[in-house]
Write a protein that holds these residues in place. Structure first.
Motif, short mmCIF file in Angstrom:
data_model
loop_
_atom_site.label_atom_id
_atom_site.label_comp_id
_atom_site.label_asym_id
_atom_site.label_seq_id
_atom_site.Cartn_x
_atom_site.Cartn_y
_atom_site.Cartn_z
N VAL A 1 0.84 -1.20 0.00
CA VAL A 1 0.00 0.00 0.00
C VAL A 1 0.88 1.25 0.00
O VAL A 1 0.52 2.27 -0.60
CB VAL A 1 -0.97 0.00 1.20
N ASP A 2 2.04 1.18 0.65
CA ASP A 2 2.95 2.34 0.73
C ASP A 2 4.03 2.33 -0.34
O ASP A 2 4.63 3.37 -0.60
CB ASP A 2 3.62 2.38 2.11
N THR A 3 4.30 1.17 -0.96
CA THR A 3 5.44 1.08 -1.88
C THR A 3 5.07 0.83 -3.33
O THR A 3 5.95 0.78 -4.18
CB THR A 3 6.38 -0.06 -1.42
N ALA A 4 3.80 0.69 -3.62
CA ALA A 4 3.35 0.37 -4.99
C ALA A 4 3.79 1.45 -5.98
O ALA A 4 3.80 2.63 -5.64
CB ALA A 4 1.84 0.22 -5.02
N PRO A 5 4.10 1.07 -7.20
CA PRO A 5 4.44 2.05 -8.23
C PRO A 5 3.31 3.03 -8.51
O PRO A 5 3.55 4.16 -8.91
CB PRO A 5 4.74 1.20 -9.46
N LEU A 6 2.07 2.59 -8.30
CA LEU A 6 0.93 3.48 -8.49
C LEU A 6 0.03 3.38 -7.28
O LEU A 6 -0.39 2.29 -6.88
CB LEU A 6 0.13 3.10 -9.74
N ARG A 7 -0.25 4.53 -6.66
CA ARG A 7 -1.15 4.61 -5.50
C ARG A 7 -2.19 5.67 -5.79
O ARG A 7 -1.86 6.82 -6.03
CB ARG A 7 -0.38 5.00 -4.25
N LEU A 8 -3.45 5.27 -5.77
CA LEU A 8 -4.55 6.21 -5.90
C LEU A 8 -5.26 6.23 -4.56
O LEU A 8 -5.67 5.17 -4.07
CB LEU A 8 -5.50 5.80 -7.01
N VAL A 9 -5.39 7.42 -3.96
CA VAL A 9 -5.98 7.54 -2.63
C VAL A 9 -7.21 8.43 -2.74
O VAL A 9 -7.13 9.55 -3.26
CB VAL A 9 -4.97 8.12 -1.61
N PHE A 10 -8.33 7.92 -2.23
CA PHE A 10 -9.60 8.64 -2.27
C PHE A 10 -10.14 8.74 -0.84
O PHE A 10 -10.05 7.78 -0.08
CB PHE A 10 -10.61 7.90 -3.15
N THR A 11 -10.71 9.89 -0.50
CA THR A 11 -11.19 10.12 0.86
C THR A 11 -12.52 10.86 0.84
O THR A 11 -12.72 11.75 0.02
CB THR A 11 -10.16 10.95 1.66
N THR A 12 -13.40 10.47 1.76
CA THR A 12 -14.65 11.19 1.97
C THR A 12 -15.10 10.97 3.40
O THR A 12 -14.61 10.06 4.08
CB THR A 12 -15.74 10.75 0.96
N GLU A 13 -16.02 11.79 3.87
CA GLU A 13 -16.56 11.64 5.22
C GLU A 13 -18.04 11.29 5.14
O GLU A 13 -18.75 11.78 4.27
CB GLU A 13 -16.37 12.92 6.02
N ILE A 14 -18.45 10.41 6.06
CA ILE A 14 -19.85 10.01 6.14
C ILE A 14 -20.32 10.11 7.59
O ILE A 14 -19.52 10.23 8.51
CB ILE A 14 -20.06 8.59 5.58
N PHE B 1 -22.27 -0.87 -3.54
CA PHE B 1 -21.17 -0.51 -4.45
C PHE B 1 -21.64 -0.87 -5.86
O PHE B 1 -21.65 -2.03 -6.25
CB PHE B 1 -19.91 -1.28 -4.09
N SER B 2 -22.05 0.15 -6.62
CA SER B 2 -22.75 -0.09 -7.90
C SER B 2 -21.93 -0.88 -8.91
O SER B 2 -22.49 -1.54 -9.78
CB SER B 2 -23.19 1.23 -8.52
N GLY C 1 -12.96 9.11 -12.52
CA GLY C 1 -14.07 8.16 -12.51
C GLY C 1 -14.05 7.25 -11.30
O GLY C 1 -15.11 6.97 -10.70
N LEU C 2 -12.87 6.80 -10.89
CA LEU C 2 -12.75 5.98 -9.69
C LEU C 2 -13.15 6.77 -8.45
O LEU C 2 -13.82 6.24 -7.55
CB LEU C 2 -11.33 5.43 -9.54
N ASP C 3 -12.76 8.03 -8.39
CA ASP C 3 -13.14 8.87 -7.26
C ASP C 3 -14.66 9.03 -7.19
O ASP C 3 -15.26 8.90 -6.11
CB ASP C 3 -12.47 10.25 -7.38
N HIS C 4 -15.28 9.24 -8.32
CA HIS C 4 -16.74 9.38 -8.38
C HIS C 4 -17.41 8.08 -7.94
O HIS C 4 -18.37 8.09 -7.14
CB HIS C 4 -17.16 9.77 -9.80
N THR C 5 -16.92 6.95 -8.44
CA THR C 5 -17.48 5.65 -8.07
C THR C 5 -17.32 5.40 -6.57
O THR C 5 -18.26 4.93 -5.91
CB THR C 5 -16.80 4.53 -8.88
N PHE C 6 -16.14 5.71 -6.03
CA PHE C 6 -15.88 5.56 -4.60
C PHE C 6 -16.85 6.41 -3.78
O PHE C 6 -17.49 5.91 -2.84
CB PHE C 6 -14.43 5.94 -4.29
N ARG C 7 -16.97 7.68 -4.12
CA ARG C 7 -17.86 8.58 -3.35
C ARG C 7 -19.32 8.12 -3.42
O ARG C 7 -20.03 8.13 -2.40
CB ARG C 7 -17.72 10.01 -3.84
N ASP C 8 -19.76 7.71 -4.60
CA ASP C 8 -21.14 7.21 -4.74
C ASP C 8 -21.34 5.96 -3.88
O ASP C 8 -22.38 5.81 -3.21
CB ASP C 8 -21.46 6.88 -6.19
N ALA C 9 -20.37 5.06 -3.89
CA ALA C 9 -20.49 3.81 -3.13
C ALA C 9 -20.53 4.09 -1.63
O ALA C 9 -21.39 3.55 -0.92
CB ALA C 9 -19.33 2.87 -3.46
N VAL C 10 -19.64 4.93 -1.15
CA VAL C 10 -19.59 5.20 0.29
C VAL C 10 -20.83 5.98 0.73
O VAL C 10 -21.36 5.74 1.82
CB VAL C 10 -18.27 5.92 0.66
#
Length: 156
Positions: A13-26, A48-49, A138-147
């Motif tokens: 999670v900390d060393t991957a060549p690609l890290r995408l991090v998404f955050t929201t509050e509920i 999770f649609s 798009g991943l951020d949008h999907t994440f926010r909709d799911a959460v």
């Protein structure tokens, strides 16, 4: 065709060549969110649609996930530390591109609610990493909709 990915640990999670991090509050508390993530695996298809089917495997040590569109994943749970973190590694997939993939869900209390952080850590050839970077919005949008859908489900 299903392919086996490189087995990596939680440190990926900390060393991957690609890290995408998404955050929201509920509004839901971490003590309510964690069981929805880690224990009610079949429930993912209800909030999770992108998920068509999710089920625990190996007595809860793994998961099988099928997405709308046909992608399939066989996963190993790396950590399930209530109510803070839930993470899993993809072991086998039919999705093109990834060589290694870990997803981590980190839950932090915020007053009476929860800050939900989803980290998508991946390795693959340059075209795969570039495609994921382009898919970030798009991943951020999907994440926010799911959460948000999960939050509504937990409020009922």
């Amino acid at each position: 065709m299903a392919r086996r990915l490189r087995p990596v640990g939680l440190d990926f999670v900390d060393t991957a060549p690609l890290r995408l991090v998404f955050t929201t509050e509920i509004a839901a508390a971490p003590e309510a969110v964690f069981p929805a993530l880690a224990e009610d695996v079949p429930g993912w298809a209800e909030w999770f649609s992108a998920v068509r089917l999710a089920r625990p495997t190996d007595g809860g040590a793994g998961r099988e996930v099928r997405l709308k569109g046909g992608a399939r994943f066989e996963e190993t749970i790396l950590v399930a530390k209530q109510p803070e973190v839930y993470a899993y590694r993809v072991d086998v997939t039919n999705a093109p591109g990834p060589r290694a993939l870990v997803e981590e869900w980190r839950l932090t209390p915020t007053g009476t609610g929860t800050r939900v952080q989803w980290t998508f850590a991946a390795d693959g050839p340059a075209p795969f990493r570039a495609a994921l970077r382009l898919a970030r919005t798009g991943l951020d949008h999907t994440f926010r909709d799911a959460v948000t859908a999960l939050d509504h489900r937990l409020a009922v």
